[in-house]
Design a protein around this motif. Structure first.
Motif, PDB file in Angstrom:
ATOM      1  N   LEU A  44      13.114  54.129  20.034  1.00 31.22           N
ATOM      2  CA  LEU A  44      13.562  52.741  19.852  1.00 31.22           C
ATOM      3  C   LEU A  44      14.372  52.262  21.051  1.00 31.22           C
ATOM      4  O   LEU A  44      14.203  51.120  21.500  1.00 31.22           O
ATOM      5  CB  LEU A  44      14.390  52.611  18.570  1.00 31.22           C
ATOM      6  CG  LEU A  44      13.615  52.731  17.270  1.00 31.22           C
ATOM      7  CD1 LEU A  44      14.569  52.743  16.084  1.00 31.22           C
ATOM      8  CD2 LEU A  44      12.610  51.611  17.122  1.00 31.22           C
ATOM      9  N   ALA A  45      15.231  53.118  21.588  1.00 31.93           N
ATOM     10  CA  ALA A  45      16.020  52.738  22.756  1.00 31.93           C
ATOM     11  C   ALA A  45      15.114  52.493  23.954  1.00 31.93           C
ATOM     12  O   ALA A  45      15.322  51.544  24.717  1.00 31.93           O
ATOM     13  CB  ALA A  45      17.042  53.822  23.072  1.00 31.93           C
ATOM     14  N   HIS A  46      14.101  53.328  24.112  1.00 29.29           N
ATOM     15  CA  HIS A  46      13.163  53.150  25.217  1.00 29.29           C
ATOM     16  C   HIS A  46      12.396  51.835  25.074  1.00 29.29           C
ATOM     17  O   HIS A  46      12.229  51.100  26.044  1.00 29.29           O
ATOM     18  CB  HIS A  46      12.188  54.324  25.276  1.00 29.29           C
ATOM     19  CG  HIS A  46      11.168  54.207  26.345  1.00 29.29           C
ATOM     20  ND1 HIS A  46      11.467  54.361  27.675  1.00 29.29           N
ATOM     21  CD2 HIS A  46       9.845  53.937  26.290  1.00 29.29           C
ATOM     22  CE1 HIS A  46      10.374  54.186  28.388  1.00 29.29           C
ATOM     23  NE2 HIS A  46       9.373  53.925  27.559  1.00 29.29           N
ATOM     24  N   ALA A  47      11.935  51.536  23.861  1.00 27.23           N
ATOM     25  CA  ALA A  47      11.194  50.296  23.631  1.00 27.23           C
ATOM     26  C   ALA A  47      12.088  49.081  23.845  1.00 27.23           C
ATOM     27  O   ALA A  47      11.654  48.073  24.418  1.00 27.23           O
ATOM     28  CB  ALA A  47      10.611  50.288  22.223  1.00 27.23           C
ATOM     29  N   GLU A  48      13.332  49.174  23.410  1.00 26.07           N
ATOM     30  CA  GLU A  48      14.258  48.058  23.572  1.00 26.07           C
ATOM     31  C   GLU A  48      14.578  47.831  25.042  1.00 26.07           C
ATOM     32  O   GLU A  48      14.604  46.683  25.511  1.00 26.07           O
ATOM     33  CB  GLU A  48      15.539  48.327  22.794  1.00 26.07           C
ATOM     34  CG  GLU A  48      16.510  47.163  22.804  1.00 26.07           C
ATOM     35  CD  GLU A  48      17.721  47.438  21.938  1.00 26.07           C
ATOM     36  OE1 GLU A  48      18.834  47.240  22.443  1.00 26.07           O
ATOM     37  OE2 GLU A  48      17.535  47.836  20.782  1.00 26.07           O
ATOM     38  N   SER A  49      14.796  48.896  25.798  1.00 28.54           N
ATOM     39  CA  SER A  49      15.106  48.729  27.223  1.00 28.54           C
ATOM     40  C   SER A  49      13.894  48.193  27.979  1.00 28.54           C
ATOM     41  O   SER A  49      14.029  47.404  28.909  1.00 28.54           O
ATOM     42  CB  SER A  49      15.577  50.046  27.831  1.00 28.54           C
ATOM     43  OG  SER A  49      14.529  50.994  27.845  1.00 28.54           O
ATOM     44  N   ALA A  50      12.702  48.593  27.558  1.00 28.55           N
ATOM     45  CA  ALA A  50      11.497  48.084  28.220  1.00 28.55           C
ATOM     46  C   ALA A  50      11.312  46.596  27.930  1.00 28.55           C
ATOM     47  O   ALA A  50      10.932  45.825  28.816  1.00 28.55           O
ATOM     48  CB  ALA A  50      10.269  48.865  27.739  1.00 28.55           C
ATOM     49  N   SER A  51      11.607  46.161  26.704  1.00 28.53           N
ATOM     50  CA  SER A  51      11.450  44.745  26.375  1.00 28.53           C
ATOM     51  C   SER A  51      12.523  43.898  27.072  1.00 28.53           C
ATOM     52  O   SER A  51      12.267  42.786  27.489  1.00 28.53           O
ATOM     53  CB  SER A  51      11.501  44.509  24.861  1.00 28.53           C
ATOM     54  OG  SER A  51      12.795  44.747  24.368  1.00 28.53           O
ATOM     55  N   GLN A  52      13.733  44.457  27.233  1.00 28.75           N
ATOM     56  CA  GLN A  52      14.769  43.726  27.952  1.00 28.75           C
ATOM     57  C   GLN A  52      14.432  43.641  29.432  1.00 28.75           C
ATOM     58  O   GLN A  52      14.671  42.613  30.071  1.00 28.75           O
ATOM     59  CB  GLN A  52      16.142  44.400  27.765  1.00 28.75           C
ATOM     60  CG  GLN A  52      16.713  44.192  26.399  1.00 28.75           C
ATOM     61  CD  GLN A  52      18.057  44.893  26.224  1.00 28.75           C
ATOM     62  OE1 GLN A  52      18.483  45.641  27.083  1.00 28.75           O
ATOM     63  NE2 GLN A  52      18.679  44.648  25.086  1.00 28.75           N
ATOM     64  N   GLY A  53      13.839  44.690  29.977  1.00 29.95           N
ATOM     65  CA  GLY A  53      13.411  44.659  31.374  1.00 29.95           C
ATOM     66  C   GLY A  53      12.306  43.636  31.585  1.00 29.95           C
ATOM     67  O   GLY A  53      12.273  42.948  32.613  1.00 29.95           O
ATOM     68  N   ALA A  54      11.428  43.484  30.623  1.00 34.12           N
ATOM     69  CA  ALA A  54      10.360  42.491  30.735  1.00 34.12           C
ATOM     70  C   ALA A  54      10.942  41.083  30.661  1.00 34.12           C
ATOM     71  O   ALA A  54      10.469  40.190  31.361  1.00 34.12           O
ATOM     72  CB  ALA A  54       9.334  42.702  29.628  1.00 34.12           C
ATOM     73  N   ARG A  55      11.970  40.877  29.862  1.00 31.42           N
ATOM     74  CA  ARG A  55      12.590  39.553  29.773  1.00 31.42           C
ATOM     75  C   ARG A  55      13.307  39.184  31.083  1.00 31.42           C
ATOM     76  O   ARG A  55      13.275  38.055  31.502  1.00 31.42           O
ATOM     77  CB  ARG A  55      13.593  39.508  28.621  1.00 31.42           C
ATOM     78  CG  ARG A  55      12.930  39.355  27.292  1.00 31.42           C
ATOM     79  CD  ARG A  55      13.978  39.070  26.226  1.00 31.42           C
ATOM     80  NE  ARG A  55      13.665  39.901  25.083  1.00 31.42           N
ATOM     81  CZ  ARG A  55      14.520  40.535  24.341  1.00 31.42           C
ATOM     82  NH1 ARG A  55      15.799  40.448  24.598  1.00 31.42           N
ATOM     83  NH2 ARG A  55      14.140  41.274  23.324  1.00 31.42           N
ATOM     84  N   VAL A  56      13.921  40.175  31.693  1.00 25.15           N
ATOM     85  CA  VAL A  56      14.659  39.916  32.933  1.00 25.15           C
ATOM     86  C   VAL A  56      13.710  39.518  34.038  1.00 25.15           C
ATOM     87  O   VAL A  56      13.964  38.603  34.810  1.00 25.15           O
ATOM     88  CB  VAL A  56      15.499  41.156  33.338  1.00 25.15           C
ATOM     89  CG1 VAL A  56      16.074  41.011  34.724  1.00 25.15           C
ATOM     90  CG2 VAL A  56      16.611  41.397  32.317  1.00 25.15           C
ATOM     91  N   THR A  57      12.540  40.184  34.118  1.00 26.68           N
ATOM     92  CA  THR A  57      11.597  39.861  35.176  1.00 26.68           C
ATOM     93  C   THR A  57      10.897  38.536  34.926  1.00 26.68           C
ATOM     94  O   THR A  57      10.422  37.918  35.859  1.00 26.68           O
ATOM     95  CB  THR A  57      10.548  40.995  35.322  1.00 26.68           C
ATOM     96  OG1 THR A  57       9.901  41.167  34.061  1.00 26.68           O
ATOM     97  CG2 THR A  57      11.219  42.272  35.754  1.00 26.68           C
ATOM     98  N   GLN A  58      10.827  38.089  33.669  1.00 23.23           N
ATOM     99  CA  GLN A  58      10.180  36.819  33.376  1.00 23.23           C
ATOM    100  C   GLN A  58      11.066  35.641  33.735  1.00 23.23           C
ATOM    101  O   GLN A  58      10.592  34.570  34.013  1.00 23.23           O
ATOM    102  CB  GLN A  58       9.810  36.730  31.886  1.00 23.23           C
ATOM    103  CG  GLN A  58       8.672  37.627  31.518  1.00 23.23           C
ATOM    104  CD  GLN A  58       8.377  37.557  30.008  1.00 23.23           C
ATOM    105  OE1 GLN A  58       9.091  36.903  29.266  1.00 23.23           O
ATOM    106  NE2 GLN A  58       7.329  38.254  29.588  1.00 23.23           N
ATOM    107  N   ASP A  59      12.380  35.809  33.721  1.00 23.07           N
ATOM    108  CA  ASP A  59      13.294  34.701  33.989  1.00 23.07           C
ATOM    109  C   ASP A  59      13.299  34.290  35.426  1.00 23.07           C
ATOM    110  O   ASP A  59      12.894  34.702  36.345  1.00 23.07           O
ATOM    111  CB  ASP A  59      14.725  35.078  33.579  1.00 23.07           C
ATOM    112  CG  ASP A  59      14.838  35.139  32.067  1.00 23.07           C
ATOM    113  OD1 ASP A  59      13.982  34.551  31.396  1.00 23.07           O
ATOM    114  OD2 ASP A  59      15.774  35.793  31.589  1.00 23.07           O
TER     115      ASP A  59
END
Length: 59
Positions: A44-59
């Motif tokens: 879950l931590a890995h999935a959450e960090s990956a989704s936060q990383g995807a949000r950062v690159t989209q901004d």
């Protein structure tokens, strides 16, 4: 006798389903519970960090 042949498949499936539920309930917890919980938390931590990383690159 047709009613017997009509009732056998549902009864057999119900027996197997009850057996499956009993196995699932019995295997919950025990010695491996902490290890399983740690594996789930890590995933879950890995999935959450990956989704936060995807949000950062989209901004």
């Amino acid at each position: 006798m047709d009613y017997v042949s009509a009732l056998v498949p549902p009864v057999v499936m119900a027996v197997f389903f009850i057996g499956l539920i009993r196995v699932i309930v019995k295997t919950q917890g025990g010695a491996n519970k902490a290890k399983e919980d740690a594996a789930v938390d890590a995933a879950l931590a890995h999935a959450e960090s990956a989704s936060q990383g995807a949000r950062v690159t989209q901004d």
